[in-house]
Write a protein that holds these residues in place. Structure first.
Motif, PDB file in Angstrom:
ATOM      1  N   SER A  52       0.816  -1.208   0.000  1.00  0.00           N
ATOM      2  CA  SER A  52       0.000   0.000   0.000  1.00  0.00           C
ATOM      3  C   SER A  52       0.850   1.258   0.000  1.00  0.00           C
ATOM      4  O   SER A  52       0.365   2.346  -0.279  1.00  0.00           O
ATOM      5  N   GLN A  53       2.153   1.109   0.304  1.00  0.00           N
ATOM      6  CA  GLN A  53       3.059   2.248   0.352  1.00  0.00           C
ATOM      7  C   GLN A  53       3.826   2.451  -0.952  1.00  0.00           C
ATOM      8  O   GLN A  53       4.646   3.353  -1.060  1.00  0.00           O
ATOM      9  N   SER A  54       3.574   1.595  -1.938  1.00  0.00           N
ATOM     10  CA  SER A  54       4.363   1.640  -3.175  1.00  0.00           C
ATOM     11  C   SER A  54       3.457   1.719  -4.395  1.00  0.00           C
ATOM     12  O   SER A  54       2.383   1.115  -4.441  1.00  0.00           O
ATOM     13  N   ASP A  55       3.896   2.487  -5.407  1.00  0.00           N
ATOM     14  CA  ASP A  55       3.179   2.558  -6.679  1.00  0.00           C
ATOM     15  C   ASP A  55       3.800   1.646  -7.724  1.00  0.00           C
ATOM     16  O   ASP A  55       3.516   1.771  -8.919  1.00  0.00           O
ATOM     17  N   VAL A  56       4.660   0.754  -7.285  1.00  0.00           N
ATOM     18  CA  VAL A  56       5.307  -0.196  -8.187  1.00  0.00           C
ATOM     19  C   VAL A  56       4.581  -1.534  -8.120  1.00  0.00           C
ATOM     20  O   VAL A  56       4.316  -2.067  -7.040  1.00  0.00           O
ATOM     21  N   VAL A  57       4.227  -2.074  -9.279  1.00  0.00           N
ATOM     22  CA  VAL A  57       3.571  -3.379  -9.360  1.00  0.00           C
ATOM     23  C   VAL A  57       4.598  -4.467  -9.058  1.00  0.00           C
ATOM     24  O   VAL A  57       5.725  -4.432  -9.566  1.00  0.00           O
ATOM     25  N   LEU A  58       4.220  -5.433  -8.238  1.00  0.00           N
ATOM     26  CA  LEU A  58       5.069  -6.595  -7.984  1.00  0.00           C
ATOM     27  C   LEU A  58       4.558  -7.733  -8.848  1.00  0.00           C
ATOM     28  O   LEU A  58       3.403  -8.165  -8.710  1.00  0.00           O
ATOM     29  N   LEU A  59       5.387  -8.216  -9.753  1.00  0.00           N
ATOM     30  CA  LEU A  59       5.008  -9.277 -10.681  1.00  0.00           C
ATOM     31  C   LEU A  59       5.513 -10.618 -10.170  1.00  0.00           C
ATOM     32  O   LEU A  59       6.707 -10.783  -9.920  1.00  0.00           O
ATOM     33  N   LEU A  60       4.604 -11.557 -10.013  1.00  0.00           N
ATOM     34  CA  LEU A  60       4.950 -12.905  -9.581  1.00  0.00           C
ATOM     35  C   LEU A  60       4.971 -13.805 -10.808  1.00  0.00           C
ATOM     36  O   LEU A  60       3.961 -13.966 -11.494  1.00  0.00           O
ATOM     37  N   GLN A  61       6.123 -14.383 -11.077  1.00  0.00           N
ATOM     38  CA  GLN A  61       6.254 -15.272 -12.222  1.00  0.00           C
ATOM     39  C   GLN A  61       7.345 -16.295 -11.958  1.00  0.00           C
ATOM     40  O   GLN A  61       8.033 -16.234 -10.946  1.00  0.00           O
ATOM     41  N   SER A  62       7.476 -17.248 -12.875  1.00  0.00           N
ATOM     42  CA  SER A  62       8.481 -18.290 -12.722  1.00  0.00           C
ATOM     43  C   SER A  62       9.874 -17.715 -12.954  1.00  0.00           C
ATOM     44  O   SER A  62      10.037 -16.601 -13.454  1.00  0.00           O
ATOM     45  N   ARG A  63      10.869 -18.482 -12.572  1.00  0.00           N
ATOM     46  CA  ARG A  63      12.261 -18.045 -12.702  1.00  0.00           C
ATOM     47  C   ARG A  63      12.611 -17.776 -14.159  1.00  0.00           C
ATOM     48  O   ARG A  63      12.097 -18.429 -15.073  1.00  0.00           O
ATOM     49  N   PRO A  64      13.502 -16.822 -14.410  1.00  0.00           N
ATOM     50  CA  PRO A  64      13.917 -16.560 -15.797  1.00  0.00           C
ATOM     51  C   PRO A  64      14.674 -17.739 -16.393  1.00  0.00           C
ATOM     52  O   PRO A  64      15.364 -18.473 -15.685  1.00  0.00           O
ATOM     53  N   MET A  65      14.499 -17.917 -17.692  1.00  0.00           N
ATOM     54  CA  MET A  65      15.240 -18.920 -18.431  1.00  0.00           C
ATOM     55  C   MET A  65      16.441 -18.223 -19.075  1.00  0.00           C
ATOM     56  O   MET A  65      16.530 -16.989 -19.059  1.00  0.00           O
ATOM     57  N   PRO A  66      17.359 -18.979 -19.648  1.00  0.00           N
ATOM     58  CA  PRO A  66      18.557 -18.339 -20.208  1.00  0.00           C
ATOM     59  C   PRO A  66      18.283 -17.316 -21.299  1.00  0.00           C
ATOM     60  O   PRO A  66      19.023 -16.343 -21.458  1.00  0.00           O
TER      61      PRO A  66
END
Length: 310
Positions: A52-66
């Motif tokens: 609630s203190q941030s205007d940045v979206v937190l994106l939940l996703q799988s780990r990056p691939m190469p």
């Protein structure tokens, strides 16, 4: 979302049959791990990006691939949409099980914004439109809106299950998944968990119908879906975006998520070959890769066959 996938796991077989004691220990360790993750969940939702203190979206996703930022076409679609829309975001770098525990559906992609947890890429796009006033499809004609819906249904409602089949049900795909997914998880727990996930995915694929077909017909479905999208895109060499406008729309995020998430992965399969047989789609994905993922572009392009068509 390739020919150098290891066959070591296949050679050793997947007839993993631990003793009762080992199975109990593995399940116990996994349960303890999940309980701890859930205890952290609420605390983390109210601090940092997404709070609630941030205007940045937190994106939940799988780990990056190469070569791409996620192994899932849906999460790659979501991150691309955020970049196209210019919405500030950060990717949650927690362990993957912890990321899954934060999602109310236990699926990704998922975002957290002002303490609200929103799952599902289409729902997220609707939410972002309301919160940020950004709607990439605002200027589409009625025909373009219809094409957007049809292409999305083709990819997300049909080709997705083909991709699921090749990654989780066929042995070569499962070997790739076992080697490259959840790399931060202990091996014994990971193998035990993935065997159960594979069983659940197989049940899902059977209920949907894709795994009831012989392999050659699954490949036919893939070929037709990819050909339909390639035909809708066309062959205009000067087009950067799907509809030829001077700015992206949601269909660009969707199509890119599937093309890049399958072509730029080190796992070859019939769907990847079908995309490669349509150079117009590969060139399209390359243009978007260069625009939105410039640091990964050249590395990703190294996976392509040597051909002037691309």
């Amino acid at each position: 979302m390739p020919s150098d996938t290891s066959n070591d796991l296949l050679q050793r077989g997947f007839a993993f049959a631990p003793s009762a004691a080992v199975a109990v220990l593995a399940v116990g360790a996994l349960c303890v791990h999940v309980v701890r993750l859930r205890r952290r969940k609420r605390r983390e939702l109210f601090s940092g990006p997404g709070s609630s203190q941030s205007d940045v979206v937190l994106l939940l996703q799988s780990r990056p691939m190469p070569y791409v930022t996620s192994s899932s076409p849906f999460t790659l679609k979501m991150e691309t949409y955020l970049r196209m829309a210019g919405i500030p975001y950060e990717v949650d770098k927690s362990p993957e099980l912890q990321i899954m525990a934060k999602s109310p559906t236990q699926k990704i992609p998922c975002i957290v914004y002002h303490g609200q947890v929103i799952p599902d890429s289409s729902r997220i796009i609707d939410f972002l439109r309301a919160e940020f006033g950004v709607f990439l499809d605002a200027d589409l004609t009625a025909e373009e809106q219809a094409i957007t819906t049809l292409v999305q249904r083709t990819l997300e409602g049909s080709l997705y299950f083909v991709a699921l089949y090749y990654r989780w049900i066929e042995d070569a795909g499962f070997a790739y998944v076992l080697k490259n997914y959840l790399t931060d998880m202990p091996g014994l727990v990971k193998r035990f968990l993935f065997m159960h996930i594979r069983k659940a995915v197989s049940a899902q694929a059977f209920a949907q119908g894709i795994s009831r077909y012989p392999p050659e017909y699954v490949a036919t479905i893939s070929e037709r879906d990819v050909a339909a999208v390639a035909q809708m895109y066309g062959n205009d060499p000067n087009k950067v975006f799907f509809f030829g406008h001077d700015k992206p729309t949601s269909i660009d995020a969707t199509v890119f998520g599937f093309v890049a998430g399958i072509v730029f992965i080190e796992f070859d399969n019939p769907t990847r070959q079908h995309f490669l047989h349509h150079p117009n789609l590969v060139r399209y994905a390359k243009r978007l890769m260069e625009r939105y993922y410039p640091t990964l572009a050249q590395k990703a392009f190294s996976l392509l066959p040597s051909s002037s068509e691309y």
